[in-house]
Design a protein around this motif. Structure first.
Motif, PDB file in Angstrom:
ATOM      1  N   GLU A   1       0.695  -1.111   0.022  1.00  0.00           N
ATOM      2  CA  GLU A   1       0.098  -0.083  -0.131  1.00  0.00           C
ATOM      3  C   GLU A   1       1.108   0.992  -0.004  1.00  0.00           C
ATOM      4  OE1 GLU A   1      -3.461   2.100   2.767  1.00  0.00           O
ATOM      5  OE2 GLU A   1      -2.633   0.195   3.244  1.00  0.00           O
ATOM      6  N   LEU A   2       0.647   2.059  -1.128  1.00  0.00           N
ATOM      7  CA  LEU A   2       1.283   3.488  -1.151  1.00  0.00           C
ATOM      8  C   LEU A   2       0.670   4.205  -0.065  1.00  0.00           C
ATOM      9  CD1 LEU A   2       3.522   5.145  -2.420  1.00  0.00           C
ATOM     10  CD2 LEU A   2       1.675   5.943  -3.850  1.00  0.00           C
ATOM     11  N   THR A   3       1.523   5.022   0.714  1.00  0.00           N
ATOM     12  CA  THR A   3       1.076   6.145   1.477  1.00  0.00           C
ATOM     13  C   THR A   3       1.785   7.284   1.361  1.00  0.00           C
ATOM     14  OG1 THR A   3       2.594   6.157   3.406  1.00  0.00           O
ATOM     15  CG2 THR A   3       0.919   4.560   3.306  1.00  0.00           C
ATOM     16  N   SER A   4       1.265   8.508   1.653  1.00  0.00           N
ATOM     17  CA  SER A   4       1.879   9.701   1.260  1.00  0.00           C
ATOM     18  C   SER A   4       3.274   9.941   1.844  1.00  0.00           C
ATOM     19  CB  SER A   4       1.037  11.064   2.022  1.00  0.00           C
ATOM     20  OG  SER A   4       1.233  10.874   3.206  1.00  0.00           O
ATOM     21  N   MET A   5       3.962   9.046   2.664  1.00  0.00           N
ATOM     22  CA  MET A   5       5.273   9.086   2.992  1.00  0.00           C
ATOM     23  C   MET A   5       6.176   7.987   2.764  1.00  0.00           C
ATOM     24  SD  MET A   5       5.520  12.330   4.142  1.00  0.00           S
ATOM     25  CE  MET A   5       6.982  12.242   5.190  1.00  0.00           C
ATOM     26  N   SER A   6       5.396   6.720   2.630  1.00  0.00           N
ATOM     27  CA  SER A   6       6.288   5.446   2.556  1.00  0.00           C
ATOM     28  C   SER A   6       5.492   4.595   1.864  1.00  0.00           C
ATOM     29  CB  SER A   6       6.641   4.778   3.960  1.00  0.00           C
ATOM     30  OG  SER A   6       5.232   4.561   4.573  1.00  0.00           O
ATOM     31  N   THR A   7       5.836   3.466   1.818  1.00  0.00           N
ATOM     32  CA  THR A   7       5.119   2.214   1.271  1.00  0.00           C
ATOM     33  C   THR A   7       5.065   1.131   2.241  1.00  0.00           C
ATOM     34  OG1 THR A   7       5.556   2.435  -1.007  1.00  0.00           O
ATOM     35  CG2 THR A   7       4.937   0.091  -0.698  1.00  0.00           C
ATOM     36  N   ILE A   8       3.673   0.616   2.481  1.00  0.00           N
ATOM     37  CA  ILE A   8       3.673  -0.684   3.471  1.00  0.00           C
ATOM     38  C   ILE A   8       3.779  -1.825   2.637  1.00  0.00           C
ATOM     39  CG2 ILE A   8       2.458  -1.565   5.100  1.00  0.00           C
ATOM     40  CD1 ILE A   8       3.266   1.233   5.964  1.00  0.00           C
TER      41      ILE A   8
END
Length: 115
Positions: free
Chosen positions: A38-45
């Motif tokens: 999952e892409l987030t605004s600050m990183s990828t999980i």
């Protein structure tokens, strides 16, 4: 299952914008086996077996070099729980349950009035 938070920063790209690199790294993740991400605004999980997660992280780290970056800094945090099944969404649901008594699993519901 391991859960990793990964931030890859290409250095010396000549631009402050990194969205082209981020988009390329998301394409790389689509080719990785055995993971969800999952892409987030600050990183990828990234979630999966520890071996699959490490393979995906290595591919992410390499991607900016393939796009012309001369230096790359990668930060990784790993949560590897082995006593029971775990996921990023399960962790959010657990906190939401403690805050409101319902299993929403949506981080925006943890802070309904963000600044």
């Amino acid at each position: 299952m391991a859960i990793a938070e990964v931030t890859v920063i290409p250095i010396g790209t000549g631009s402050t914008s990194l969205s082209d690199y981020v988009a390329q790294m998301q394409k790389v993740l689509k080719t990785q086996k055995g993971i969800t991400y999952e892409l987030t605004s600050m990183s990828t999980i990234i979630e999966g077996s520890l071996d699959d997660v490490f393979t995906a992280i290595a591919a992410l780290h390499e991607a900016p070099f393939l796009s012309g970056a001369k230096r790359v800094s990668t930060s990784v945090k790993i949560d590897d729980r082995r006593d029971k099944p775990s996921s990023s969404h399960q962790k959010l649901r657990s906190v939401a349950e403690k805050l409101s008594g319902t299993a929403t699993g949506n981080v925006t519901e943890l802070n309904p009035n963000p600044s």
